[in-house]
Enzyme design. Structure first.
Site, PDB file in Angstrom:
ATOM      1  N   TYR A  27      15.085 -64.579  72.878  1.00 54.39           N
ATOM      2  CA  TYR A  27      14.741 -64.741  71.462  1.00 54.39           C
ATOM      3  C   TYR A  27      13.471 -65.571  71.430  1.00 54.39           C
ATOM      4  O   TYR A  27      13.418 -66.613  70.787  1.00 54.39           O
ATOM      5  CB  TYR A  27      15.926 -65.489  70.825  1.00 54.39           C
ATOM      6  N   HIS A  75       9.397 -64.617  64.965  1.00 54.68           N
ATOM      7  CA  HIS A  75      10.555 -63.776  64.634  1.00 54.68           C
ATOM      8  C   HIS A  75      11.759 -64.644  64.274  1.00 54.68           C
ATOM      9  O   HIS A  75      12.443 -64.392  63.276  1.00 54.68           O
ATOM     10  CB  HIS A  75      10.893 -62.873  65.829  1.00 54.68           C
ATOM     11  N   ARG A 116      19.577 -67.628  56.938  1.00 54.96           N
ATOM     12  CA  ARG A 116      19.865 -69.039  56.596  1.00 54.96           C
ATOM     13  C   ARG A 116      18.638 -69.638  55.917  1.00 54.96           C
ATOM     14  O   ARG A 116      17.887 -70.408  56.526  1.00 54.96           O
ATOM     15  CB  ARG A 116      20.143 -69.840  57.882  1.00 54.96           C
ATOM     16  N   TYR A 129      28.469 -61.563  63.203  1.00 57.38           N
ATOM     17  CA  TYR A 129      27.851 -62.386  64.255  1.00 57.38           C
ATOM     18  C   TYR A 129      28.338 -63.827  64.329  1.00 57.38           C
ATOM     19  O   TYR A 129      28.052 -64.523  65.310  1.00 57.38           O
ATOM     20  CB  TYR A 129      26.320 -62.323  64.162  1.00 57.38           C
TER      21      TYR A 129
END
Lengths: 439, 439
Positions: A139, A144, A153, A254
């Site tokens: 990640y 991103h 969030r 998730y």
């Protein structure tokens, strides 16, 4: 993996003339590896791209074109899975590259003997280049992570661990396929904000992710770790990776253990693996924005600071069903660059193994979606359409917030620069079929 | 997989008399599979447990003891990886079980010919029973999810998706090993609540997790799914699984993509796979607490309601370094039962593939930590010690909040019941070595 040698010389030209045109992805300075079979052949085998041709390593391994001491390396590289070749390490990879570079050069005495080993790329079928034991997805793009975090969030887009930990998670290996993958739109549990209960339905927010893939070469034993200054010697090379994602399935499933069925329906990689050695001329200094914490010592070396980044230009293209019907060319959705990554290849490898986790030859690491700092450099539709709220206008009048059935996504990547040869990754394509509603 | 046949008859006895004592895990009604090699032998091969012996399937496959039409099945089951045998499906597994049950029964005419195929379990080495392509870990104990959730998120212990989605995540396949695994305490980034920045250090909160493992038999094609009423026919069998976890690494790394290095340093499974067919007599009705939502239709069948649960008694034992030095027996830390699971085996399989994800022969699904409703039934030290706040008192005067170097954890599991034979899983052991501080 940073040292330049005669194989990188921008002045080199091949007697395979298609390699010399300045736009082909596979000049003699590249020499990437894939597994393929010629039309009409049953047996898959390793190959090396040169221009619009492939050096068939199975045929080559049965000839006496290359020196006899390369035989064991060549035999491993000719197999239908490159794992054994990958396990041999940088000196083996490098010696084969060196020999092929010399044999393919303009003026080589080996031209006549090597020519019968060439196969036209137009007439082959590719498969996965190796047995992928484990797939890990990182990640590494802070752009991103911030953009997506702000959608999931809004109050807390970038979590406190992001600038310390190269965040990653285990992915699904079985559903990885080579370029050309076609797969049905996945079903999953969806629950909109106004739904009282979830229901099973085809994903409505299907997306691509623009990533690079990193293939592990030689591994490490369980219980040992790979230090930063050794990390790159464990990396065989890189490819393009489309980590398809169902955003609505992901949003509901998730928490607290991460993405699962939102990702495991398909992941597509380009057939060609560009070796880390071929990428050496395109390395760049790696630094962090002022005020950001420095990486912990186990993720830090001088070499990483000086040349940890890689200048790899990336592009996403879309060809809708309508475009295909009218034979219209794919249109560009965005461009970005892997040099923007917040974590380097070496840092991913060192972090992955610091707990004693054993990496194995052929393991695939994804970099995570490579979005750049500006909105136009978004590596996913989720970002481009700002969470589905702002449709993307296509030149033919169509719009997209997420992907529709019949859409084909194409990822491309290449390196170039002043005084450097242009060298590419080929492309990875994948197409969405309608959902299978037999459940 | 629920139908009883003559192989389940509680009255059956074997001419291998150790199988008949009522306490051995491997009576003739069990007949689990493993991969092993006899002492002094190079070659691993498949085997079936009977009492304290193993039927060596490699030796058996070269004999004429069993009918000729079983030859292809036997040859697959004799291999050093059971994947091909697993791929053959329930009728093949069942026919071999049937033939072995008859041949091993008291009074069988085949006794004299079969006896030379037996190997003493005391003199063998086990390895992983198959090539595990992908490892998925579920989270099926609502008691565990609630207890752990209350430690990580006191305000929000059980997330809103829990009672709808069989929560799972991709795990690391490379670091799974067979019982007897010894591994160094993992290093990782730790950040205590009062630390300004994280640092790399050996985990201080190392834990076990009491799980069952589920081995996929025949798989499904990418893009297809496995419906509930077909799900169990894709399951070969079950084992015990210790999913070691570093709680402090996990707490810092797991947002937003789930556990990664907190899990990938080691996972240990028992050598023996008890087939789903052997477990048929121990199936129980499966229901949910009043007021809980019913599973969505794709996770619901009558059969699952009537017999989806499995009465498998589980136990965790600890032997500390001190106990080993004094030859003291391991002490029991907790007991629980897989029948408490909030999701069934069939539901895990159906959910996993509903998005088109391809399961493959030999894939391993973990059930997640199997904690029961009471504190004494906690399946991890995290729960037993209430997040490390309440040390567990051991009979020899030692205490534990988390695991210490030299600790050996042993998981055991068995089935029994009125009028039923006692049948067990053997055990899985694993030992923690000191951290390797060479980084």
């Amino acid at each position: 993996m940073l040292k330049l040698n005669e194989t990188h010389d921008p002045g080199l030209r091949s007697w395979v003339t298609s390699a010399n045109d300045g736009v082909n992805d596979f000049p003699i300075q590249n020499l990437p590896f894939a597994v393929f079979r010629p039309e009409g052949s049953v047996e898959f085998r390793g190959g090396v791209a040169i221009g619009d041709q492939i050096v068939d390593l199975l045929v080559l391994s049965k000839s006496d074109v290359l020196p006899a001491q390369l035989r064991p390396t060549l035999v491993a590289a000719a197999k239908p899975e490159l794992n054994d070749f990958m396990a041999m390490g940088p000196s083996a990879w490098s010696s084969l590259r060196f020999a092929l570079s010399r044999a393919l050069r303009q003026g080589s005495e080996l031209e006549a003997k090597l020519r019968p080993c060439l196969v036209d790329q137009a007439n082959v079928e590719y498969k996965l280049p190796c047995r992928i034991g484990d797939f890990t997805d990182f990640y590494t793009s802070v752009h991103h992570a911030t953009a997506v975090g702000s959608l999931f969030r809004p109050d807390n887009p970038l979590l406190p661990n992001y600038k310390w930990v190269p965040i990653g998670y285990h992915g699904r290996a079985s559903s990885i396929a080579v370029s050309g993958q076609e797969f049905p739109r996945p079903l999953g549990q969806l629950k909109g904000p106004d739904d009282e209960t979830p229901s099973l339905a085809p994903s409505k927010r299907l997306d691509y992710e623009l990533e690079m893939g990193i293939f592990i070469g030689s591994g490490n034993e369980l219980g040992s770790s790979i230090a930063m200054d050794e990390a790159e010697s464990h990396v065989f090379g890189m490819c393009l990776l489309n980590d398809w994602s169902a955003r609505d399935i992901q949003a509901w499933e998730y928490q607290p253990l991460g993405p699962f069925l939102a990702k495991s329906f398909a992941s597509t990689i380009s057939p060609w693996i560009v070796t880390l050695e071929a990428l050496a001329p395109y390395r760049r200094a790696f630094s962090r924005p002022a005020g950001d914490p420095q990486p912990l010592p186990y993720l830090s070396t001088e070499q990483n600071k000086n040349a940890g980044a890689m200048d790899i230009k990336l592009e996403v293209l879309l060809q809708t069903k309508n475009m295909q019907a009218k034979a219209e060319a794919p249109v560009s959705l965005s461009r970005s660059n892997f040099s923007e990554s917040y974590w380097t290849v070496a840092q991913m490898v060192a972090h992955h193994s610091v707990n004693g986790c054993n990496l194995q030859p052929g393991d695939l690491l994804g970099t995570g979606t490579q979005s750049g700092p500006s909105h136009e450099e978004s590596g996913s539709m989720l970002e481009l359409s700002r969470g589905g709220k702002q449709p993307v206008q296509l030149p033919n009048g169509e719009t997209r917030t997420f992907l529709e059935d019949g859409d084909t996504i194409i990822l491309r990547g290449y390196c170039d620069g002043p005084g450097l040869i242009r060298l590419g990754f080929g492309e990875v394509t994948g197409t969405i079929l309608p959902a299978q509603l037999n459940c």
